[in-house]
Design a protein around this motif. Structure first.
Motif, PDB file in Angstrom:
ATOM      1  N   UNK A 190      88.773  11.724  12.449  1.00  0.00           N
ATOM      2  CA  UNK A 190      88.734  10.289  12.177  1.00  0.00           C
ATOM      3  C   UNK A 190      87.363   9.704  12.507  1.00  0.00           C
ATOM      4  N   UNK A 191      86.816  10.103  13.656  1.00  0.00           N
ATOM      5  CA  UNK A 191      85.520   9.572  14.080  1.00  0.00           C
ATOM      6  C   UNK A 191      84.408  10.052  13.157  1.00  0.00           C
ATOM      7  N   UNK A 192      84.463  11.324  12.765  1.00  0.00           N
ATOM      8  CA  UNK A 192      83.458  11.838  11.839  1.00  0.00           C
ATOM      9  C   UNK A 192      83.506  11.135  10.499  1.00  0.00           C
ATOM     10  N   UNK A 193      84.721  10.873   9.997  1.00  0.00           N
ATOM     11  CA  UNK A 193      84.870  10.123   8.749  1.00  0.00           C
ATOM     12  C   UNK A 193      84.218   8.753   8.869  1.00  0.00           C
ATOM     13  N   UNK A 194      84.480   8.084   9.982  1.00  0.00           N
ATOM     14  CA  UNK A 194      83.954   6.725  10.165  1.00  0.00           C
ATOM     15  C   UNK A 194      82.435   6.735  10.293  1.00  0.00           C
ATOM     16  N   UNK A 195      81.919   7.562  11.209  1.00  0.00           N
ATOM     17  CA  UNK A 195      80.484   7.536  11.490  1.00  0.00           C
ATOM     18  C   UNK A 195      79.661   7.985  10.293  1.00  0.00           C
ATOM     19  N   UNK A 196      79.948   9.178   9.775  1.00  0.00           N
ATOM     20  CA  UNK A 196      79.112   9.692   8.691  1.00  0.00           C
ATOM     21  C   UNK A 196      79.376   8.963   7.377  1.00  0.00           C
ATOM     22  N   UNK A 197      80.611   8.503   7.190  1.00  0.00           N
ATOM     23  CA  UNK A 197      80.874   7.689   6.009  1.00  0.00           C
ATOM     24  C   UNK A 197      80.057   6.415   6.008  1.00  0.00           C
ATOM     25  N   UNK A 198      79.915   5.806   7.178  1.00  0.00           N
ATOM     26  CA  UNK A 198      79.106   4.591   7.305  1.00  0.00           C
ATOM     27  C   UNK A 198      77.624   4.907   7.120  1.00  0.00           C
ATOM     28  N   UNK A 199      77.124   5.951   7.798  1.00  0.00           N
ATOM     29  CA  UNK A 199      75.697   6.263   7.712  1.00  0.00           C
ATOM     30  C   UNK A 199      75.298   6.695   6.309  1.00  0.00           C
ATOM     31  N   UNK A 200      76.177   7.425   5.613  1.00  0.00           N
ATOM     32  CA  UNK A 200      75.882   7.825   4.241  1.00  0.00           C
ATOM     33  C   UNK A 200      75.820   6.613   3.306  1.00  0.00           C
TER      34      UNK A 200
END
Length: 297
Positions: free
Chosen positions: A77-87
């Motif tokens: 969940x955290x990876x989806x949020x963080x990298x989805x936002x940064x991408x």
């Protein structure tokens, strides 16, 4: 060294370890009426997506690894949020995780090293004993190398490149894909660091019969060396194909001055080269990161 360089240039920065999200770090992103706004906070400092000019990825931890109750679900969940936002931002990456993950794959490196114009030792990756036997018979002196390097997070394991003894039984390759490569008798190791197109090459004389320059003391130091035109062209071609803003190339220099491509580490160390040679590699990274964001006035 890079952080010090950014401070010297007056460039504001935020250091975020994905392992500290959630907890030490936080994020918020809004997608409303076609607009995208994001804020990241770390240790009381906040950066907005509009102000984010560049992202330097340097050995990030696993998302949520330091959470009070870590789990595989929380990491996902955290990876989806963080990298989805940064991408979703317009920031430039050194290096983008998608390109970095591809560039880590040794077979991919070898294929595109050939295409880019490097001299590459004959190599085979196989699980067929007969193929391994034929390769060793054809090229005589060969080495066995790890495809992936030491397991991540386990510093106790060392996997040096090693010569294959004559008469070796290759039956064990059925248990794991194995990389065999023709041995290059080298007189020196070459480390070439490419930073946004700027190239810094260093040379260290090899000891007699040395196989893996990462292990053992040769008694020689790293010294600056010029980059041959053919190598410079191949580096530019390779980094363009790979989409890498930063790359650390390793070569073996033979008695005829040929630089044989061994590998390209998309996140390779450079501090040891800078400290011994004085080459301003960290400053080049800082200069690249400090450039204005795309579209900034």
């Amino acid at each position: 060294m890079v952080v010090a360089g950014l401070h010297e240039r007056g460039v504001p920065l935020v250091r975020l370890d994905p392992a500290g999200l959630p907890g030490d770090a936080g994020l918020s992103a809004e997608y409303v009426r076609g607009d995208f706004h994001c804020h990241l906070s770390v240790d009381g400092r906040v950066v907005s997506s509009e102000a984010l000019r560049s992202i330097w990825v340097r050995r990030p931890g696993e998302p949520a690894a330091h959470a009070d109750e870590p789990s595989r679900w929380l990491t996902a969940e955290t990876g989806q949020a963080l990298y989805g936002v940064l991408y979703s931002t317009t920031a430039r990456w050194m290096n983008h995780p998608r390109q970095a993950e591809q560039a880590r794959l040794k077979p991919w490196q070898l294929r595109f090293a050939h295409q880019s114009g490097f001299a590459v030792p004959p190599t085979v990756v196989t699980t067929f004993p007969r193929v391994a036997e034929q390769f060793a018979a054809q090229y005589g002196t060969v080495v066995v190398k790890s495809l992936s390097g030491p397991p991540r997070g386990d510093r106790a394991i060392a996997l040096p490149t090693a010569l294959v003894e004559p008469g070796t039984d290759f039956g064990g390759v059925t248990a794991c894909p194995t990389l065999l490569q023709r041995y290059v008798p080298k007189r020196a190791d070459i480390r070439l660091t490419s930073v946004g197109g700027r190239m810094f090459a260093a040379r260290k004389a090899a000891a007699a019969g040395q196989v893996d320059g990462r292990y053992g003391d040769t008694g020689s130091a790293w010294e600056p060396v010029g980059v041959p035109d053919r190598i410079a062209r191949a580096v530019r071609e390779y980094t363009d194909l790979a989409g890498l803003a930063f790359a650390a190339f390793d070569f073996a220099e033979d008695a005829e001055n040929v630089w044989w491509f061994l590998e390209c580490n998309q996140g390779g160390q450079f501090g040891f080269v800078e400290l011994e040679t004085g080459q301003p590699i960290a400053g080049a990274v800082a200069d690249w990161l400090a450039r204005p964001a795309p579209g900034a006035s």
